[in-house]
Design a protein around this motif. Structure first.
Motif, PDB file in Angstrom:
ATOM      1  N   SER A  63     -12.030  -3.114   0.409  1.00  0.00           N
ATOM      2  CA  SER A  63     -11.057  -4.172   0.177  1.00  0.00           C
ATOM      3  C   SER A  63     -11.690  -5.197  -0.751  1.00  0.00           C
ATOM      4  O   SER A  63     -12.924  -5.269  -0.865  1.00  0.00           O
ATOM      5  N   THR A  68     -13.661  -4.718   4.721  1.00  0.00           N
ATOM      6  CA  THR A  68     -13.203  -3.440   5.238  1.00  0.00           C
ATOM      7  C   THR A  68     -13.391  -2.364   4.176  1.00  0.00           C
ATOM      8  O   THR A  68     -13.476  -2.644   2.979  1.00  0.00           O
ATOM      9  N   SER A 109      -5.453  -7.503  -0.667  1.00  0.00           N
ATOM     10  CA  SER A 109      -5.643  -6.752   0.586  1.00  0.00           C
ATOM     11  C   SER A 109      -4.406  -6.760   1.473  1.00  0.00           C
ATOM     12  O   SER A 109      -4.493  -6.521   2.679  1.00  0.00           O
ATOM     13  N   THR A 110      -3.253  -7.027   0.884  1.00  0.00           N
ATOM     14  CA  THR A 110      -2.012  -7.003   1.654  1.00  0.00           C
ATOM     15  C   THR A 110      -1.618  -5.577   1.984  1.00  0.00           C
ATOM     16  O   THR A 110      -1.141  -5.289   3.092  1.00  0.00           O
ATOM     17  N   TYR A 111      -1.810  -4.675   1.014  1.00  0.00           N
ATOM     18  CA  TYR A 111      -1.390  -3.291   1.165  1.00  0.00           C
ATOM     19  C   TYR A 111      -2.540  -2.334   0.880  1.00  0.00           C
ATOM     20  O   TYR A 111      -3.512  -2.663   0.202  1.00  0.00           O
ATOM     21  N   ASN A 125       0.905  -1.640   5.440  1.00  0.00           N
ATOM     22  CA  ASN A 125       0.664  -3.060   5.637  1.00  0.00           C
ATOM     23  C   ASN A 125      -0.687  -3.214   6.321  1.00  0.00           C
ATOM     24  O   ASN A 125      -0.874  -2.737   7.453  1.00  0.00           O
ATOM     25  N   VAL A 126      -1.637  -3.837   5.652  1.00  0.00           N
ATOM     26  CA  VAL A 126      -3.000  -3.905   6.179  1.00  0.00           C
ATOM     27  C   VAL A 126      -3.081  -4.820   7.405  1.00  0.00           C
ATOM     28  O   VAL A 126      -3.847  -4.556   8.332  1.00  0.00           O
ATOM     29  N   ASN A 127      -2.296  -5.883   7.454  1.00  0.00           N
ATOM     30  CA  ASN A 127      -2.345  -6.796   8.600  1.00  0.00           C
ATOM     31  C   ASN A 127      -1.872  -6.124   9.880  1.00  0.00           C
ATOM     32  O   ASN A 127      -2.491  -6.257  10.940  1.00  0.00           O
ATOM     33  N   SER A 128      -0.769  -5.398   9.798  1.00  0.00           N
ATOM     34  CA  SER A 128      -0.221  -4.744  10.989  1.00  0.00           C
ATOM     35  C   SER A 128      -0.770  -3.335  11.190  1.00  0.00           C
ATOM     36  O   SER A 128      -0.587  -2.735  12.255  1.00  0.00           O
TER      37      SER A 128
END
Length: 240
Positions: A63, A68, A109-111, A125-128
């Protein structure tokens, strides 16, 4: 002038990809493992090798923050790892189960994109850690991917030679036959080029293929409202 610093021999099979962060070097191999080295002396980190894939690992990427690391494999999974301690944070299974050939983080790093041998492409979706959107190309395996610097579009390259432009909602904006024998890699310049009068922006992209050619492209990104032009003007090419 180039000087060899170190030769790393820990992998037991073909090394398929390597990636740098600001502090580490990651490598992945047909031996099913990912190895992570400190840039300080290129010593292997205590948690390395990372093991979790059941078949060959084709691609790995950090990332933008370096916190990550993603890896993808013939086993149909893209795995996200914590580079601080080597923990496996998520296993993202390609919905079709097809071998995953390429993965890439968006600039913020959103996707995370994963592209597979059956032509399926998934935007995670990297957050979820959940699937956001998915799509597919008509022919060939997806083997290359590159995001624009802003992250609002990306390009995939396939083994049948096509380049496909997608937006962040996974709408296919344009498809172009680029290399007769298949695309092997592509990358987009980090700096846009002004189209004049502040009404448009162009991004430079390079693609390479098994036809022994490198092609340099201008990707038209639209006007100041961010509106795309007709598909015929998305890509123009200079062949080297």
């Amino acid at each position: 002038m180039a000087t060899l610093i170190r030769t790393l021999t820990e992998h037991s099979d073909d090394v398929n990809c390597c990636a740098f962060s600001s502090s580490c070097l990651a490598t992945c191999s047909t031996d099913k493992s990912i190895r992570v080295y400190s840039l300080n002396g290129f010593t292997e980190l205590p948690y390395s090798p990372l093991q979790g894939h059941t078949y060959a690992v084709h691609c790995c990427c950090f990332s933008p923050s370096g916190r990550t690391l993603a890896s993808c494999s013939t086993d149909g999974a893209t795995v996200i790892w914590d580079t601080g301690d080597g923990r496996m944070l998520a296993v993202l299974g390609q919905p079709t189960g097809s071998p995953v050939r390429v993965c890439r983080f968006s600039p913020e790093s959103t996707y995370l994109v994963s592209g597979a041998a059956d032509g399926s492409v998934v935007l995670w979706n990297v957050n979820s850690m959940k699937l956001y959107r998915s799509g597919s190309v008509k022919d060939g395996s997806l083997v290359a991917c590159a995001f624009s610097p802003s992250g609002n579009f990306f390009v995939t390259g396939s083994s049948c030679g096509d380049l496909t432009v997608w937006d962040e909602k996974m709408r296919c904006l344009h498809n172009e036959k680029a290399h007769d024998l298949g695309v092997t890699c592509c990358d987009i310049s980090s700096h846009p080029v002004s189209g004049g009068e502040h009404t448009s922006r162009y991004f430079q992209m390079a693609s390479c293929g098994q036809d022994n050619k490198i092609k340099v492209w201008f990707i038209f990104f639209g006007d100041f409202l961010g509106v795309y032009s007709d598909a015929s003007s998305y890509l123009s090419v200079l062949t080297l």
